[in-house]
Design an enzyme around this catalytic site. Structure first.
Site, PDB file in Angstrom:
ATOM      1  N   LYS A  21     -11.897 -57.074   2.104  1.00  0.00           N
ATOM      2  CA  LYS A  21     -10.704 -57.145   1.028  1.00  0.00           C
ATOM      3  C   LYS A  21      -9.617 -56.315   0.635  1.00  0.00           C
ATOM      4  O   LYS A  21      -8.650 -56.744   0.816  1.00  0.00           O
ATOM      5  CB  LYS A  21     -11.493 -57.571  -0.318  1.00  0.00           C
ATOM      6  CG  LYS A  21     -12.872 -57.757  -0.591  1.00  0.00           C
ATOM      7  CD  LYS A  21     -13.275 -57.993  -1.939  1.00  0.00           C
ATOM      8  CE  LYS A  21     -14.112 -56.232  -2.363  1.00  0.00           C
ATOM      9  NZ  LYS A  21     -15.208 -55.650  -1.621  1.00  0.00           N
ATOM     10  N   ARG A  96     -15.825 -57.038 -11.914  1.00  0.00           N
ATOM     11  CA  ARG A  96     -16.474 -57.040 -11.320  1.00  0.00           C
ATOM     12  C   ARG A  96     -18.288 -58.115 -11.832  1.00  0.00           C
ATOM     13  O   ARG A  96     -19.403 -57.819 -11.509  1.00  0.00           O
ATOM     14  CB  ARG A  96     -17.154 -55.685 -11.169  1.00  0.00           C
ATOM     15  CG  ARG A  96     -16.588 -54.745 -10.628  1.00  0.00           C
ATOM     16  CD  ARG A  96     -16.687 -53.792 -10.403  1.00  0.00           C
ATOM     17  NE  ARG A  96     -15.533 -52.442  -9.316  1.00  0.00           N
ATOM     18  CZ  ARG A  96     -16.055 -52.090  -7.829  1.00  0.00           C
ATOM     19  NH1 ARG A  96     -16.734 -53.218  -7.424  1.00  0.00           N
ATOM     20  NH2 ARG A  96     -15.077 -51.467  -6.714  1.00  0.00           N
ATOM     21  N   ARG A 135     -18.397 -46.973  10.049  1.00  0.00           N
ATOM     22  CA  ARG A 135     -17.115 -46.095   9.274  1.00  0.00           C
ATOM     23  C   ARG A 135     -16.548 -45.435   9.777  1.00  0.00           C
ATOM     24  O   ARG A 135     -18.191 -44.620   9.279  1.00  0.00           O
ATOM     25  CB  ARG A 135     -17.097 -47.426   8.128  1.00  0.00           C
ATOM     26  CG  ARG A 135     -15.272 -46.625   7.518  1.00  0.00           C
ATOM     27  CD  ARG A 135     -15.408 -47.665   6.618  1.00  0.00           C
ATOM     28  NE  ARG A 135     -16.019 -47.125   5.014  1.00  0.00           N
ATOM     29  CZ  ARG A 135     -15.799 -48.281   4.013  1.00  0.00           C
ATOM     30  NH1 ARG A 135     -14.981 -48.987   4.335  1.00  0.00           N
ATOM     31  NH2 ARG A 135     -17.124 -48.076   2.880  1.00  0.00           N
ATOM     32  N   ARG A 168     -18.973 -41.489   5.376  1.00  0.00           N
ATOM     33  CA  ARG A 168     -19.116 -41.014   4.313  1.00  0.00           C
ATOM     34  C   ARG A 168     -20.660 -41.627   3.679  1.00  0.00           C
ATOM     35  O   ARG A 168     -21.689 -42.157   4.303  1.00  0.00           O
ATOM     36  CB  ARG A 168     -18.475 -42.365   3.153  1.00  0.00           C
ATOM     37  CG  ARG A 168     -17.177 -41.273   3.307  1.00  0.00           C
ATOM     38  CD  ARG A 168     -16.194 -43.371   2.258  1.00  0.00           C
ATOM     39  NE  ARG A 168     -16.941 -43.911   1.980  1.00  0.00           N
ATOM     40  CZ  ARG A 168     -15.813 -45.258   1.148  1.00  0.00           C
ATOM     41  NH1 ARG A 168     -14.860 -45.405   1.677  1.00  0.00           N
ATOM     42  NH2 ARG A 168     -16.786 -45.272   0.410  1.00  0.00           N
ATOM     43  N   ARG A 179     -26.178 -50.669  -2.250  1.00  0.00           N
ATOM     44  CA  ARG A 179     -24.337 -51.444  -2.845  1.00  0.00           C
ATOM     45  C   ARG A 179     -24.792 -53.297  -3.097  1.00  0.00           C
ATOM     46  O   ARG A 179     -24.181 -53.718  -3.921  1.00  0.00           O
ATOM     47  CB  ARG A 179     -23.550 -51.306  -2.204  1.00  0.00           C
ATOM     48  CG  ARG A 179     -23.277 -49.571  -2.482  1.00  0.00           C
ATOM     49  CD  ARG A 179     -22.574 -48.639  -1.290  1.00  0.00           C
ATOM     50  NE  ARG A 179     -21.430 -49.553  -1.197  1.00  0.00           N
ATOM     51  CZ  ARG A 179     -21.034 -48.786   0.354  1.00  0.00           C
ATOM     52  NH1 ARG A 179     -20.840 -48.161   1.426  1.00  0.00           N
ATOM     53  NH2 ARG A 179     -18.952 -49.532  -0.242  1.00  0.00           N
TER      54      ARG A 179
END
Length: 222
Positions: A21, A96, A135, A168, A179
């Site tokens: 996004k 959200r 990532r 992370r 998530r």
């Protein structure tokens, strides 16, 4: 076409973590000449300026609690009232929840400027896992890299500032799956809400970044 000739565009971008996004939002906002409004940026800005809403949100964050809707919506309302959003905007990360979507619809309805389109960026769960698990983030400048799709020249070292890269905590596989589950639970009502309003469009967000951008812009500029 100049910025003043472009039609007003009021866009919401929805998609799971790892759907791209943020990357797409930058391209879309530049092409359409509307601001990219990310909730993370709004929070950081208000906290940095010690606004009343920023101070209140920080108090929740410091306690490890979720920031309540009235604080988040208050920040969004103020941001949408700024001059650069008068001709349109691209919201990323908001709404959200269904209550936030209802707030946004009511707020925009009061000003006679309803949403033009809600773009759902659809990506298979396995693809999201592949994207996020690989990532890596620079510990100094915050640049993002990927072990497969965008590797640095030197493994584990940022090309921009030569600082170490790290994974992370929320990019660990278990965290990614949590998530994804949370996104599916929270977003399903949103999609139904916008589908009933007739503004929801689903975009296949897998593949090369440039190809996804072309798909998105073909919808927005049609």
């Amino acid at each position: 076409m100049s910025a003043t000739q472009r039609p007003a565009r009021r866009i919401v971008l929805i998609g799971p973590p790892g759907a791209g996004k943020g990357t797409q939002a930058k391209s879309i906002s530049a092409k359409l000449g509307v601001p990219h409004i990310a909730t993370g940026d709004i929070f950081r800005n208000n906290i940095a300026r010690s606004t009343p809403l920023g101070i209140e949100s920080k108090s929740y964050l410091d306690r490890g609690e979720l920031v309540p809707d009235h604080v988040t919506t208050g920040m969004v309302r103020q941001r949408l009232a700024e001059d650069d959003a008068a001709a349109g905007f691209l919201l990323d990360g908001f709404p959200r929840t269904l209550s936030q979507a209802e707030f946004l619809a009511e707020s925009l309805g009061e000003s006679g400027t309803p949403l033009d389109v809600v773009l759902e960026m659809s990506v298979e769960r396995g693809q999201v896992l592949l994207r996020l698990a690989g990532r890596r983030t620079c510990t100094s400048c915050g640049s993002s890299w990927h072990v497969r799709f965008n590797p640095p020249i030197v493994h584990g070292i940022c090309d921009h500032c030569s600082s170490p890269l790290e994974r992370r905590a929320d990019d660990a596989e278990d965290a990614i799956n949590r998530r994804q589950d949370l996104y599916a639970h929270e977003t399903a009502p949103l999609l139904g809400f916008y589908r009933r309003q007739g503004v929801l469009t689903t975009i296949e967000a897998s593949g090369a970044v440039e190809a996804v951008t072309e798909r998105v812009l073909s919808i927005l500029t049609a």
